[in-house]
Design a protein around this motif. Structure first.
Motif, PDB file in Angstrom:
ATOM      1  N   LEU A 391       4.192  25.825  15.428  1.00  0.00           N
ATOM      2  CA  LEU A 391       3.140  25.670  14.422  1.00  0.00           C
ATOM      3  C   LEU A 391       3.564  24.732  13.292  1.00  0.00           C
ATOM      4  O   LEU A 391       2.750  23.987  12.751  1.00  0.00           O
ATOM      5  CB  LEU A 391       2.752  27.036  13.855  1.00  0.00           C
ATOM      6  CG  LEU A 391       2.178  28.050  14.863  1.00  0.00           C
ATOM      7  CD1 LEU A 391       1.781  29.334  14.155  1.00  0.00           C
ATOM      8  CD2 LEU A 391       0.991  27.461  15.613  1.00  0.00           C
ATOM      9  N   GLU A 392       4.826  24.752  12.941  1.00  0.00           N
ATOM     10  CA  GLU A 392       5.299  23.848  11.883  1.00  0.00           C
ATOM     11  C   GLU A 392       5.196  22.401  12.347  1.00  0.00           C
ATOM     12  O   GLU A 392       4.812  21.513  11.582  1.00  0.00           O
ATOM     13  CB  GLU A 392       6.742  24.193  11.510  1.00  0.00           C
ATOM     14  CG  GLU A 392       7.247  23.397  10.313  1.00  0.00           C
ATOM     15  CD  GLU A 392       8.623  23.857   9.869  1.00  0.00           C
ATOM     16  OE1 GLU A 392       9.047  23.452   8.764  1.00  0.00           O
ATOM     17  OE2 GLU A 392       9.282  24.618  10.619  1.00  0.00           O
ATOM     18  N   ILE A 397       1.197  17.059  12.633  1.00  0.00           N
ATOM     19  CA  ILE A 397       0.234  16.206  13.338  1.00  0.00           C
ATOM     20  C   ILE A 397      -1.151  16.356  12.719  1.00  0.00           C
ATOM     21  O   ILE A 397      -1.836  15.379  12.434  1.00  0.00           O
ATOM     22  CB  ILE A 397       0.202  16.583  14.830  1.00  0.00           C
ATOM     23  CG1 ILE A 397       1.586  16.398  15.454  1.00  0.00           C
ATOM     24  CG2 ILE A 397      -0.846  15.761  15.575  1.00  0.00           C
ATOM     25  CD1 ILE A 397       1.696  16.983  16.846  1.00  0.00           C
ATOM     26  N   PHE A 398      -1.552  17.622  12.493  1.00  0.00           N
ATOM     27  CA  PHE A 398      -2.818  17.940  11.834  1.00  0.00           C
ATOM     28  C   PHE A 398      -2.505  18.746  10.572  1.00  0.00           C
ATOM     29  O   PHE A 398      -2.529  19.973  10.594  1.00  0.00           O
ATOM     30  CB  PHE A 398      -3.733  18.758  12.749  1.00  0.00           C
ATOM     31  CG  PHE A 398      -4.181  18.033  13.973  1.00  0.00           C
ATOM     32  CD1 PHE A 398      -5.087  16.995  13.879  1.00  0.00           C
ATOM     33  CD2 PHE A 398      -3.707  18.388  15.229  1.00  0.00           C
ATOM     34  CE1 PHE A 398      -5.517  16.322  15.013  1.00  0.00           C
ATOM     35  CE2 PHE A 398      -4.131  17.734  16.360  1.00  0.00           C
ATOM     36  CZ  PHE A 398      -5.033  16.686  16.252  1.00  0.00           C
ATOM     37  N   PRO A 399      -2.190  18.100   9.484  1.00  0.00           N
ATOM     38  CA  PRO A 399      -1.824  18.847   8.277  1.00  0.00           C
ATOM     39  C   PRO A 399      -3.012  19.619   7.716  1.00  0.00           C
ATOM     40  O   PRO A 399      -4.150  19.164   7.767  1.00  0.00           O
ATOM     41  CB  PRO A 399      -1.370  17.753   7.306  1.00  0.00           C
ATOM     42  CG  PRO A 399      -2.048  16.520   7.778  1.00  0.00           C
ATOM     43  CD  PRO A 399      -2.153  16.645   9.262  1.00  0.00           C
ATOM     44  N   GLY A 407       6.254  29.324  13.053  1.00  0.00           N
ATOM     45  CA  GLY A 407       6.173  30.246  14.172  1.00  0.00           C
ATOM     46  C   GLY A 407       5.977  29.511  15.476  1.00  0.00           C
ATOM     47  O   GLY A 407       5.718  28.309  15.513  1.00  0.00           O
ATOM     48  N   VAL A 408       6.106  30.260  16.560  1.00  0.00           N
ATOM     49  CA  VAL A 408       5.959  29.692  17.892  1.00  0.00           C
ATOM     50  C   VAL A 408       4.876  30.470  18.632  1.00  0.00           C
ATOM     51  O   VAL A 408       4.917  31.704  18.708  1.00  0.00           O
ATOM     52  CB  VAL A 408       7.286  29.760  18.682  1.00  0.00           C
ATOM     53  CG1 VAL A 408       7.075  29.251  20.102  1.00  0.00           C
ATOM     54  CG2 VAL A 408       8.357  28.940  17.970  1.00  0.00           C
ATOM     55  N   LEU A 409       3.892  29.706  19.167  1.00  0.00           N
ATOM     56  CA  LEU A 409       2.807  30.301  19.948  1.00  0.00           C
ATOM     57  C   LEU A 409       2.998  29.885  21.401  1.00  0.00           C
ATOM     58  O   LEU A 409       3.008  28.703  21.730  1.00  0.00           O
ATOM     59  CB  LEU A 409       1.445  29.814  19.421  1.00  0.00           C
ATOM     60  CG  LEU A 409       0.214  30.321  20.169  1.00  0.00           C
ATOM     61  CD1 LEU A 409       0.088  31.838  20.033  1.00  0.00           C
ATOM     62  CD2 LEU A 409      -1.055  29.637  19.640  1.00  0.00           C
ATOM     63  N   TYR A 439       4.349  32.676  10.079  1.00  0.00           N
ATOM     64  CA  TYR A 439       4.559  32.522   8.641  1.00  0.00           C
ATOM     65  C   TYR A 439       3.401  31.668   8.100  1.00  0.00           C
ATOM     66  O   TYR A 439       3.094  30.597   8.641  1.00  0.00           O
ATOM     67  CB  TYR A 439       5.903  31.834   8.409  1.00  0.00           C
ATOM     68  CG  TYR A 439       6.237  31.501   6.966  1.00  0.00           C
ATOM     69  CD1 TYR A 439       7.077  32.328   6.231  1.00  0.00           C
ATOM     70  CD2 TYR A 439       5.749  30.341   6.361  1.00  0.00           C
ATOM     71  CE1 TYR A 439       7.433  32.007   4.910  1.00  0.00           C
ATOM     72  CE2 TYR A 439       6.086  30.018   5.051  1.00  0.00           C
ATOM     73  CZ  TYR A 439       6.924  30.857   4.335  1.00  0.00           C
ATOM     74  OH  TYR A 439       7.269  30.532   3.035  1.00  0.00           O
ATOM     75  N   VAL A 440       2.743  32.185   7.064  1.00  0.00           N
ATOM     76  CA  VAL A 440       1.634  31.449   6.438  1.00  0.00           C
ATOM     77  C   VAL A 440       1.870  31.452   4.944  1.00  0.00           C
ATOM     78  O   VAL A 440       1.978  32.517   4.309  1.00  0.00           O
ATOM     79  CB  VAL A 440       0.264  32.081   6.752  1.00  0.00           C
ATOM     80  CG1 VAL A 440      -0.848  31.278   6.084  1.00  0.00           C
ATOM     81  CG2 VAL A 440       0.035  32.176   8.241  1.00  0.00           C
ATOM     82  N   LYS A 441       1.932  30.280   4.348  1.00  0.00           N
ATOM     83  CA  LYS A 441       2.172  30.154   2.904  1.00  0.00           C
ATOM     84  C   LYS A 441       1.106  29.239   2.314  1.00  0.00           C
ATOM     85  O   LYS A 441       0.919  28.111   2.759  1.00  0.00           O
ATOM     86  CB  LYS A 441       3.554  29.565   2.651  1.00  0.00           C
ATOM     87  CG  LYS A 441       3.856  29.233   1.181  1.00  0.00           C
ATOM     88  CD  LYS A 441       3.996  30.493   0.352  1.00  0.00           C
ATOM     89  CE  LYS A 441       4.507  30.168  -1.057  1.00  0.00           C
ATOM     90  NZ  LYS A 441       3.591  29.301  -1.807  1.00  0.00           N
ATOM     91  N   SER A 442       0.395  29.769   1.321  1.00  0.00           N
ATOM     92  CA  SER A 442      -0.643  28.987   0.657  1.00  0.00           C
ATOM     93  C   SER A 442      -0.149  28.534  -0.705  1.00  0.00           C
ATOM     94  O   SER A 442       0.561  29.266  -1.412  1.00  0.00           O
ATOM     95  CB  SER A 442      -1.918  29.824   0.490  1.00  0.00           C
ATOM     96  OG  SER A 442      -2.836  29.174  -0.352  1.00  0.00           O
ATOM     97  N   ALA A 443      -0.554  27.327  -1.088  1.00  0.00           N
ATOM     98  CA  ALA A 443      -0.199  26.823  -2.416  1.00  0.00           C
ATOM     99  C   ALA A 443      -0.861  27.639  -3.519  1.00  0.00           C
ATOM    100  O   ALA A 443      -0.447  27.586  -4.679  1.00  0.00           O
ATOM    101  CB  ALA A 443      -0.614  25.353  -2.538  1.00  0.00           C
ATOM    102  N   GLU A 444      -1.905  28.406  -3.169  1.00  0.00           N
ATOM    103  CA  GLU A 444      -2.630  29.199  -4.166  1.00  0.00           C
ATOM    104  C   GLU A 444      -1.950  30.518  -4.478  1.00  0.00           C
ATOM    105  O   GLU A 444      -2.345  31.204  -5.424  1.00  0.00           O
ATOM    106  CB  GLU A 444      -4.056  29.472  -3.667  1.00  0.00           C
ATOM    107  CG  GLU A 444      -4.882  28.232  -3.372  1.00  0.00           C
ATOM    108  CD  GLU A 444      -5.111  27.411  -4.634  1.00  0.00           C
ATOM    109  OE1 GLU A 444      -5.289  28.017  -5.701  1.00  0.00           O
ATOM    110  OE2 GLU A 444      -5.107  26.173  -4.535  1.00  0.00           O
TER     111      GLU A 444
END
Length: 1000
Positions: A391-392, A397-399, A407-409, A439-444
């Motif tokens: 995912l990273e 590629i698609f930010p 993570g790995v899917l 892992y999901v991290k938001s700037a907010e």
């Protein structure tokens, strides 16, 4: 030489002046012919302003051009609220010679600049474009001498919406530009055609096939009107950057449509096909690095009708495709795809989709597969999907702006076989999905969602439904020391057995900051500990003892508000525990909008309701509030404006018994105290039982029902008992009292009544007065009437000195309401100490029609009566002789028409009455006046009944229109898309023009 030049200049000047003057000289002639043509051919409202018409010979010389601004057509019912077409500027060219020397103007060109068309077809097939008079009517009308010789049609900046609710087809095109030139007067002709447009939306039977695509085309068409055949020659077409060619014909010989079309990609690369992908075709598309080849071709051949479709064969092949955004480190590469969609029978069910192989690499992560669907009946499939994605790396590629993913899917899935629900066969499936270290991290928000994991397996090795199993071994995540974890197993696709659990706490406010939703505010914590085990078979047979669902859910500090829910809800604390047969709401302390609410109760049959169709959710609730403001929920804006009210639809799959108690309820302009009662919601109907309240200084008990199952004709049927309500406050608060009992405006005192009351509600949730029916008895213990125009009129008419005020005591009025007319049956009472009888009616239109029969002593009429008595000798008449006085009340309450029944003057009334006493004539003047009144009243009632029927029919049609409008969401979304994509270009508000100049 000088003389010659002067002559030439003079001739030139004369010609120039003539060319400028000709349009104005012949303006009325041209307009008259246009009006004549419209009137004889068009069955619709055509609007334009005479002053917005201008003429010129310079725009397309040697033709004369008429330009009209703000022109349009509005349909007749049921399309009276739909504008079929509106044009900002319409230029029509005429042959100059036909204007100067002939009686028949010849139309040679049409130019349309700016505007829109809305084509609408109802479910029953009626269409708003069907506005031409039938041929026999046109022949019966005066034959038009208007000539058609059009050789040029030009359209600029035009929008088109086609909304066919019979075919369930919807299309929205914007920014249409088109030029076509040819001899349109011929039956067979060639048409060089150029066109460009934005395809905003194409949807068929609920499936969207195209959205927000730019189309352009240039071709040579052959038009054969004799055979209704349209043939495409060499041409160039484009969707976004995708170029293609189209050849062949479309014909409409009778009811069928014949197709014979061949199409193929033209000078395309892999980048061309990428332009059709919405997420990729953006403003930065021109800077996209691409490579690879693409081949596209196909045909469409055969008849389209209710029984068959044309056969077709469409193929797409991509080899060695690659694309990469210039500023990003990794590409999507090694893209290969071989796809064919084919139908050889003309039966849609025989359509075959075959993708023997596809693959691509997301950076260093390969994905590959295949897919075969043999038909749309047995759904024989053979598919494979395999790949692993970091995912990273994918976000490189698609930010995703403001978001970090890790993570790995891992996906590995195969499916092969047939789906047949009757034979209980499904494809053999072996599918695994594994997400690790998510892992999901938001700037907010400063903290991430971590330890995100999903481990799922779907397996069926035999193709039998009872061997099907889904194993969601684990799912969950952690957010700042709060975690949620769960598992679920499902097996036997026929019996659908499950075994699952979920436990943990989730903070909704934190999640919303990480995954924000526009215009939504949400916060609070949900804590759950649930176990569930059972089978769908047990649910179907209501064997709840074999189901094991237990646990509880707790909500604390919850708050939610959005654009669609502006009032908001805040739950301080709510708890519910689960068992197989019911959910018990043990605690619910909340504030809905500004209203505090405490609730308890249970829901039953919830398993059936959530897992089966056409099931009913049952329950029992007790609701308590110290102050409930219902006005907040009556409008979308939350403002208590009755003009914005709308019919409240009730769910038909809810069966609730509710006990309500509120210290205070605000509804419209009423303040209700000590509200309590029972409500039952079942089959979409709300029933009230012993709903009591204090209001307007008295008590009210209500029984009845509200039935909105027909949203265009919602009904109510109530019985209410009212004790000691203020007459004045009732007049101020109830529209029905203001209309049907306007005398209450000048009455002080209280009243009581027991009444049955029914009717229809309008779309503003207010009663339609013309639909009201009722019956009951109204009691007035004591009241005072003063400052009334009626009393002033009676006093002026009769010269009775005590008639300007009136005290009423122990009054019992039997009343009926039929079709919005309040009928007062004859009743006796004392008026100013005179024995009297009153009867009559008040209409929903404010009209009054009453007869007052009084017995007044002759001496009360003063000097006039005494003079008459003195002239009559040998009589028993004296000052105490009772004179029958019949007074008619008409007009409206505020502007009454008061007179003596029969049209008598007071002098003739007294003379005839006294003489009748002298001569011992037994003619009953009172009975005669009553007979005349009833004859007139019957006529008025028939007139008002007819008016009521017309009004109710009009209201129903308006209601049906509003209900239909609520089903037009796709239309409004398309209009919004057109406005957004086209830069909010202003469109005029279209209304019919009523200033059109009359013919002189």
């Amino acid at each position: 030489m000088k003389k010659t030049i002067i002559i030439i200049l003079a001739v030139f000047t004369v010609l120039l002046v003539a060319l400028v003057a000709v349009p104005f000289i012949f303006k009325d002639k041209i307009i008259a012919k246009v009006d004549q043509k419209i009137a004889s051919a068009v069955n619709a409202q055509v609007y334009y302003d005479y002053n917005n018409i201008s003429f010129s010979v310079f725009k397309r010389f040697p033709h004369i051009s008429a330009t009209l601004k703000e022109f349009g057509v509005i349909g007749n019912p049921p399309f009276q609220n739909d504008t079929l077409v509106h044009v900002n500027n319409l230029q029509v060219d005429f042959n100059l010679k036909s204007i100067l020397f002939g009686d028949n103007p010849s139309l040679t060109g049409l130019h349309l600049d700016g505007g829109s068309m809305y084509v609408k077809v109802l479910g029953d097939g009626r269409a708003n474009y069907d506005i031409m008079y039938p041929e026999e009517e046109q022949e019966a009308a005066e034959e038009s001498d208007f000539q058609i010789g059009v050789d040029l049609i030009e359209i600029k900046d035009f929008d088109l919406i086609y909304d066919d609710r019979q075919l369930k087809y919807f299309m929205a095109l914007g920014n249409i530009n088109m030029v076509g030139s040819g001899d349109f007067t011929m039956d067979v002709y060639d048409l060089p055609l150029k066109m460009e447009a934005l395809i905003a939306d194409i949807t068929y039977e609920g499936t969207n096939y195209m959205r927000n695509k730019k189309f352009s085309g240039e071709t040579q068409m052959n038009i054969d009107l004799n055979q209704m055949k349209f043939t495409f020659g060499e041409g160039n077409f484009a969707l976004n950057e995708f170029l293609f060619d189209l050849k062949g014909f479309v014909a409409l010989p009778e009811e069928d449509i014949d197709f014979d079309l061949v199409f193929a990609g033209k000078d395309n690369s892999f980048k061309s096909i990428l332009s059709l992908v919405p997420g990729i075709y953006t403003e930065s598309f021109s800077t996209l690095n691409t490579a690879g080849n693409m081949d596209f071709k196909g045909f469409l051949k055969g008849k389209y009708n209710e029984a068959s479709i044309p056969t077709f064969d469409v193929s797409l092949n991509i080899t060695d495709g690659m694309f990469q955004y210039p500023d990003l480190p990794r590409p999507v590469s090694n893209i290969n795809l071989d796809m064919q969609v084919i139908n050889t029978s003309g039966n849609l069910d025989d359509t075959k989709i075959n993708i023997p192989a596809f693959n691509l690499d997301f950076g260093s992560n390969p994905i590959s597969g295949r897919f075969l669907l043999e038909n749309l009946v047995t759904y024989d499939i053979d598919g494979l999907l395999k790949g692993k994605m970091n995912l990273e790396e994918m976000t490189s590629i698609f930010p995703i702006e403001g978001m970090t993913l890790k993570g790995v899917l891992d996906v590995n899935a195969t499916a092969k076989g047939r789906y047949d629900s009757i034979a209980k066969i499904i494809p053999m499936i072996d599918a695994k999905l594994l997400l690790t270290d998510g892992y999901v991290k938001s700037a907010e928000y400063p903290a991430p969602i971590e330890k995100l994991r999903v481990n799922a397996t779907v397996l069926n090795t035999t193709g039998k439904m009872n061997d099907f199993q889904v194993d969601l071994t684990a799912f969950g995540f952690e957010l700042e020391d709060e975690a949620i974890n769960g598992k679920l197993k499902v097996n036997d696709f026929a019996l659908l057995k499950w075994d699952g659990a979920v436990k943990g706490t989730v903070d909704l406010g934190k999640l919303l900051k990480i995954f924000p939703m526009e215009n939504v505010i949400m916060e609070g914590k949900v804590k759950t500990d649930l176990l569930t085990k059972g089978s769908y078979e047990d649910v179907e047979k209501s064997r709840f003892d074999k189901l094991d669902t237990r646990g509880d859910v707790e909500v604390t500090g919850f708050y939610f508000t959005s654009v669609d829910f502006p009032q908001g809800i805040r739950i301080r604390d709510a708890k519910a525990d689960f068992s197989p047969d019911r959910i018990n709401l043990t605690q619910f302390d909340a504030r809905v909008g500004e209203s505090p609410l405490v609730a308890s109760g249970f829901l039953s049959n919830y398993m059936n309701f959530f897992l089966k169709e056409n099931e009913t959710l049952k329950g029992q609730l007790t609701l308590n509030s110290t102050r409930f403001n219902a006005n907040q929920w009556l409008t979308e804006s939350g403002e208590a404006d009755s003009s914005d009210l709308a019919v409240i639809e009730l769910p038909k799959n809810i069966d609730f018994n509710m006990k309500v108690q509120a210290a205070e309820v605000l509804y419209d302009n009423l303040n209700l105290k000590d509200v309590k009662g029972s409500l039952t919601l079942k089959d979409g109907v709300l029933n009230f039982t012993d709903a009591s309240m204090s209001t307007l200084g008295g008590q009210m008990v209500l029984n009845g029902k509200y039935d909105p199952r027909d949203l265009s004709n919602p009904k109510f049927d109530f019985n209410f008992n009212v004790v000691n309500l203020s007459i004045q406050e009732a007049f101020k608060s109830f529209n029905t009292v203001r209309i049907l009992a306007p005398i209450a405006q000048h009455l002080s005192g209280n009243f009581s009544t027991s009444m049955d009351f029914s009717g229809i509600l309008g779309q503003d949730m207010m009663p339609i007065l013309s639909s009201l029916d009722g019956k009951g008895l109204m009691k007035v213990l004591e009241a005072s009437l003063q400052n009334s125009a009626i009393l002033e009129g009676i006093a002026s008419l009769t010269k009775l000195s005590d008639a300007r005020t009136l005290q009423l005591k122990n009054l019992a009025l039997p009343i009926e309401i039929n079709n919005g007319m309040l009928n007062v049956k004859p009743f006796d009472l004392k008026l100013w100490d005179y024995q009297a009888n009153v009867q009559g009616s008040t209409g929903f239109d404010g009209s009054i029609n009453y007869l007052v029969n009084m017995q007044v002593p002759a001496g009360k009429f003063g000097a006039q009566a005494n003079t008459l008595l003195a002239t009559i000798s040998k009589t028993e008449a004296n000052e105490s002789t009772l004179i029958p006085v019949a007074i008619s009340l008409g007009g409206t309450y505020s502007s009454p028409k008061i007179g003596l029944a029969g049209g008598n003057s007071l002098e003739s009334l007294l003379t005839n009455a006294l003489k009748s006493r002298v001569s011992s004539e037994k003619e009953n003047l009172t009975a005669k006046a009553t007979e005349q009144f009833k004859a007139a009243e019957d006529s008025l009632k028939q007139e008002l009944k007819l008016k009521a029927e017309i009004l109710q029919d009009s209201v129903k049609k308006e209601a049906e229109k509003k209900v239909t409008e609520t089903k037009s969401k796709a239309l409004e979304e398309a209009k919004g898309l057109l406005r957004g994509v086209l830069g909010n270009k202003a469109k005029p508000v279209v209304k019919p023009d009523t200033t059109k100049k009359e013919d002189n």
